[in-house]
Design a protein around this motif. Structure first.
Motif, short mmCIF file in Angstrom:
data_model
loop_
_atom_site.label_atom_id
_atom_site.label_comp_id
_atom_site.label_asym_id
_atom_site.label_seq_id
_atom_site.Cartn_x
_atom_site.Cartn_y
_atom_site.Cartn_z
N LEU A 242 0.82 -1.21 0.00
CA LEU A 242 0.00 0.00 0.00
C LEU A 242 0.86 1.26 0.00
CD1 LEU A 242 -2.95 -0.86 2.42
CD2 LEU A 242 -3.09 -0.35 -0.02
N LYS A 243 1.98 1.24 0.72
CA LYS A 243 2.87 2.41 0.72
C LYS A 243 3.41 2.67 -0.68
CE LYS A 243 4.42 1.93 5.51
NZ LYS A 243 5.52 1.54 6.39
N THR A 244 3.78 1.61 -1.37
CA THR A 244 4.28 1.76 -2.74
C THR A 244 3.18 2.32 -3.63
OG1 THR A 244 5.78 -0.10 -2.42
CG2 THR A 244 5.29 0.50 -4.69
N PHE A 245 1.98 1.80 -3.48
CA PHE A 245 0.83 2.29 -4.25
C PHE A 245 0.57 3.76 -3.96
CE2 PHE A 245 -3.88 2.69 -4.69
CZ PHE A 245 -3.94 2.54 -6.07
N ALA A 246 0.64 4.13 -2.68
CA ALA A 246 0.39 5.51 -2.28
C ALA A 246 1.42 6.46 -2.91
CB ALA A 246 0.42 5.63 -0.76
N ARG A 247 2.68 6.04 -2.93
CA ARG A 247 3.72 6.87 -3.56
C ARG A 247 3.44 7.05 -5.05
NH1 ARG A 247 7.00 4.20 0.24
NH2 ARG A 247 7.53 2.54 -1.22
N ALA A 248 2.98 6.00 -5.69
CA ALA A 248 2.66 6.09 -7.12
C ALA A 248 1.50 7.06 -7.35
CB ALA A 248 2.31 4.71 -7.67
N ILE A 249 0.52 7.04 -6.49
CA ILE A 249 -0.62 7.95 -6.60
C ILE A 249 -0.17 9.39 -6.37
CG2 ILE A 249 -2.84 8.65 -5.56
CD1 ILE A 249 -3.03 6.12 -7.28
N GLU A 250 0.73 9.59 -5.40
CA GLU A 250 1.24 10.94 -5.11
C GLU A 250 1.98 11.51 -6.31
OE1 GLU A 250 3.63 10.45 -1.61
OE2 GLU A 250 1.88 10.13 -0.31
N LYS A 251 2.65 10.67 -7.08
CA LYS A 251 3.40 11.13 -8.25
C LYS A 251 2.47 11.61 -9.37
CE LYS A 251 7.53 8.38 -7.52
NZ LYS A 251 8.39 7.32 -8.02
N VAL A 252 1.22 11.16 -9.32
CA VAL A 252 0.26 11.60 -10.34
C VAL A 252 0.02 13.10 -10.22
CG1 VAL A 252 -2.16 11.40 -11.09
CG2 VAL A 252 -0.85 9.34 -10.53
N GLY A 253 0.10 13.60 -9.01
CA GLY A 253 -0.10 15.03 -8.80
C GLY A 253 -1.48 15.32 -8.25
N GLU A 254 -2.11 16.35 -8.77
CA GLU A 254 -3.43 16.80 -8.30
C GLU A 254 -4.50 15.76 -8.65
OE1 GLU A 254 -4.43 19.77 -6.73
OE2 GLU A 254 -2.31 20.18 -6.40
N TRP A 255 -4.77 14.86 -7.73
CA TRP A 255 -5.82 13.85 -7.94
C TRP A 255 -6.44 13.52 -6.59
CZ3 TRP A 255 -5.20 7.98 -9.01
CH2 TRP A 255 -6.43 7.44 -9.40
N PHE B 75 -8.84 7.68 -2.08
CA PHE B 75 -8.90 6.23 -2.23
C PHE B 75 -7.76 5.57 -1.46
CE2 PHE B 75 -7.79 2.40 -4.80
CZ PHE B 75 -8.91 1.65 -4.49
N VAL B 76 -6.56 6.10 -1.58
CA VAL B 76 -5.41 5.52 -0.85
C VAL B 76 -5.62 5.65 0.65
CG1 VAL B 76 -2.96 5.86 -0.35
CG2 VAL B 76 -3.75 5.81 -2.72
N ALA B 77 -6.14 6.78 1.11
CA ALA B 77 -6.39 6.96 2.54
C ALA B 77 -7.41 5.93 3.03
CB ALA B 77 -6.89 8.38 2.82
N ALA B 78 -8.45 5.69 2.24
CA ALA B 78 -9.46 4.69 2.61
C ALA B 78 -8.85 3.30 2.64
CB ALA B 78 -10.63 4.75 1.65
N LEU B 79 -8.00 2.99 1.66
CA LEU B 79 -7.33 1.68 1.64
C LEU B 79 -6.45 1.49 2.87
CD1 LEU B 79 -6.15 1.10 -2.05
CD2 LEU B 79 -7.82 -0.22 -0.76
#
Length: 130
Positions: free
Chosen positions: A66-79, A85-89
């Motif tokens: 999940l941490k890896t997934f969260a970092r990938a989402i953060e790299k997307v930028g403004e989303w 979704f990551v916080a809920a996960l």
């Protein structure tokens, strides 16, 4: 026990228990079999320190995924949706890990209690045979 409408009934094929009209007999070897089966199940869900799929160590390890997934989402930028979704996960995973840990603890206690009960029945049977 099995649900029967609005009440509970004793399962008719409970391992180790044979009930007649006035006598209840316990087969202590069947209690041992039940303990062995439960110990095996406990070993599988607790992982015995090995991260087997579905074990507690495996569930805990998924936090790293999940941490890896969260970092990938953060790299997307403004989303905002992705961040929510990551916080809920993460919150769901924390809850799952807590419950799974508690289930492991309770199962370990249940196995110990059943093993102790089996030993008590063995001792009672031995005393009654004298």
């Amino acid at each position: 026990m099995a649900a029967a409408g609005d009440s509970w009934e004793l399962e008719p094929n409970w391992p180790g228990l044979v009930a007649d009209r006035d006598v209840v007999e316990y087969d202590d070897t069947k209690f041992d079999d039940v303990v062995i089966m439960l110990e095996k199940a406990l070993s599988e869900v607790s992982g015995d320190g090995v991260s087997m799929e579905g074990s507690l160590p495996d569930v805990k390890f998924q936090a790293e995924v999940l941490k890896t997934f969260a970092r990938a989402i953060e790299k997307v930028g403004e989303w905002d949706g992705g961040v929510s979704f990551v916080a809920a996960l993460k919150k769901s995973h924390e809850g799952l890990t807590t419950v799974y840990s508690e289930v492991n603890e309770k199962l370990a206690i249940a196995v110990k209690l059943i093993a102790a009960s089996a030993e008590s029945y063995k001792q009672a049977n031995t005393a009654n045979e004298r």
